[in-house]
Design an enzyme around this catalytic site. Structure first.
Site, PDB file in Angstrom:
ATOM      1  N   LYS A  15       0.855  -1.198   0.000  1.00 37.90           N
ATOM      2  CA  LYS A  15       0.000   0.000   0.000  1.00 37.90           C
ATOM      3  C   LYS A  15       0.896   1.255   0.000  1.00 37.90           C
ATOM      4  CE  LYS A  15      -3.587  -2.773   2.047  1.00 37.90           C
ATOM      5  NZ  LYS A  15      -4.780  -2.864   2.898  1.00 37.90           N
ATOM      6  N   HIS A  99      -8.017  -3.148  -6.314  1.00 38.12           N
ATOM      7  CA  HIS A  99      -8.043  -3.221  -4.847  1.00 38.12           C
ATOM      8  C   HIS A  99      -9.210  -2.389  -4.306  1.00 38.12           C
ATOM      9  CE1 HIS A  99      -6.926  -2.844  -0.663  1.00 38.12           C
ATOM     10  NE2 HIS A  99      -6.222  -3.953  -0.847  1.00 38.12           N
ATOM     11  N   GLU A 101      -9.400  -0.442  -1.930  1.00 34.98           N
ATOM     12  CA  GLU A 101      -9.050   0.950  -1.589  1.00 34.98           C
ATOM     13  C   GLU A 101      -9.066   1.825  -2.841  1.00 34.98           C
ATOM     14  OE1 GLU A 101      -5.499  -0.072   0.541  1.00 34.98           O
ATOM     15  OE2 GLU A 101      -6.746  -0.975   2.099  1.00 34.98           O
ATOM     16  N   GLU A 171     -10.928 -10.523  -1.404  1.00 33.86           N
ATOM     17  CA  GLU A 171     -10.697  -9.684  -0.224  1.00 33.86           C
ATOM     18  C   GLU A 171     -12.019  -9.095   0.261  1.00 33.86           C
ATOM     19  OE1 GLU A 171      -6.345  -8.359  -0.029  1.00 33.86           O
ATOM     20  OE2 GLU A 171      -7.384  -6.826  -1.179  1.00 33.86           O
ATOM     21  N   SER A 217      -6.640  -9.061   6.612  1.00 29.15           N
ATOM     22  CA  SER A 217      -6.099  -9.370   7.942  1.00 29.15           C
ATOM     23  C   SER A 217      -5.525 -10.781   8.038  1.00 29.15           C
ATOM     24  CB  SER A 217      -7.149  -9.136   9.034  1.00 29.15           C
ATOM     25  OG  SER A 217      -7.573  -7.785   9.018  1.00 29.15           O
TER      26      SER A 217
HETATM   27  P1  13P Z   1      -4.595  -6.239   5.629  1.00 29.91           P
HETATM   28  O1  13P Z   1      -3.830  -7.536   5.576  1.00 29.91           O
HETATM   29  O2  13P Z   1      -3.836  -5.128   6.267  1.00 29.91           O
HETATM   30  O3  13P Z   1      -5.970  -6.430   6.175  1.00 29.91           O
HETATM   31  O4  13P Z   1      -4.792  -5.783   4.109  1.00 29.91           O
HETATM   32  C1  13P Z   1      -5.264  -6.705   3.199  1.00 29.91           C
HETATM   33  C2  13P Z   1      -5.196  -6.117   1.857  1.00 29.91           C
HETATM   34  O5  13P Z   1      -5.859  -5.161   1.548  1.00 29.91           O
HETATM   35  C3  13P Z   1      -4.247  -6.705   0.903  1.00 29.91           C
HETATM   36  O6  13P Z   1      -4.442  -6.199  -0.361  1.00 29.91           O
END
Ligand code: 13P
Length: 255
Positions: A15, A99, A101, A171, A217
């Site tokens: 990220k 993703h 986000e 995800e 997570s």
């Molecule tokens: P986390 O493992 O921090 O929850 O993030 C997962 C993720 O978005 C991987 O692309």
């Protein structure tokens, strides 16, 4: 279904973390910890400006460095964007697309995700396509419908041959960065539903050969249980990919 037919891929999604210097230090730390762990492919997807430093540090190791996004045009007036051609010229083989986000904060839709997927594949890259439901959708019992729709829209126009270079990362958005993890059963069930959609579109052979990761997570504590599931072929890891020993434990769980 035969899990042995699929390559397990453990990928870190950094990220917006790690400067070039920080990435160099991290790769130097993690490199010996994952060396020789041939039971899975190891990838870190890095911010654009950090890619070169991470690649240099990873030289000669079993670590591949990927990007976190790519634009769908070759070049042009798209301020702030990076094309697949730019990435491949830098030796980047993997790219995360779609993703949550990006979808949540930067207006990505299934239409733009699909364009990016096609551009990356045309450039010869391997795509890590992210999809998954938000909390309200899971609570409403429509997870299957959501991931089915995303799979179909995001992969529209992608050929069976190109699917050899597509990894899907399931995800659930409610599990990302929240410390909440899907149970191994939930992860297995939804990854299995995505595989059924792939079978519908491409046939059983492609569906059985496609790597479907779980992300949300995943960490050193829960990875073994998740990765033991029939339909979970790896992980896309956020927070725990920033800590060398945690990432090492996940890679060990994938052996
Ligand atoms: P986390 O493992 O921090 O929850 O993030 C997962 C993720 O978005 C991987 O692309």
């Amino acid at each position: 279904m035969n899990k042995a037919k699929r390559r397990v891929v453990i990928a870190g999604n950094w990220k917006m973390n790690f400067t070039p210097a920080e990435a160099t230090a991290f790769i130097n730390e993690v490199k010996p910890l994952v060396a020789g762990k041939s039971g899975c492919d190891v990838v870190f997807c890095a911010p654009y400006v950090t890619i070169a430093a991470a690649q240099k540090a990873a030289e000669g190791s079993n670590i591949s460095i990927g990007a976190e996004n790519v634009h769908f045009e070759d070049h042009g007036a798209f301020t702030g964007e990076v094309s697949a051609k730019m990435l491949t010229e830098c030796g980047v083989k993997y790219v995360i697309i779609g993703h949550s986000e990006r979808r949540q904060y930067f207006g990505e839709t299934d239409t733009t995700v699909n364009l990016r997927v096609k551009a990356a594949l045309a450039a010869g890259m391997t795509v890590i396509l992210c999809l998954g439901e938000v909390k309200e959708q899971r609570l409403s019992g429509i997870t299957r419908e959501i991931v089915s729709m995303q799979t179909k829209l995001d992969l529209a126009g992608v050929s069976a041959e190109e699917m050899k270079r597509v990894i899907i990362a399931y995800e659930p958005v409610w599990a990302i960065g929240t410390g909440l993890t899907a149970t191994p059963e939930q992860a297995d069930e939804t990854c299995g539903q995505i595989r059924e959609v792939l079978a519908e579109i491409y046939g059983e052979e492609v569906a059985e050969a496609t790597t479907i990761q779980y992300g949300g997570s995943m960490n050193d504590k829960n990875a073994a249980e998740l990765l033991a599931k029939e339909n979970v072929d790896g992980g896309l890891i956020g927070g725990a990919s920033l800590v060398a020993t945690k990432f090492e434990a996940i890679v060990n769980a994938a052996q």
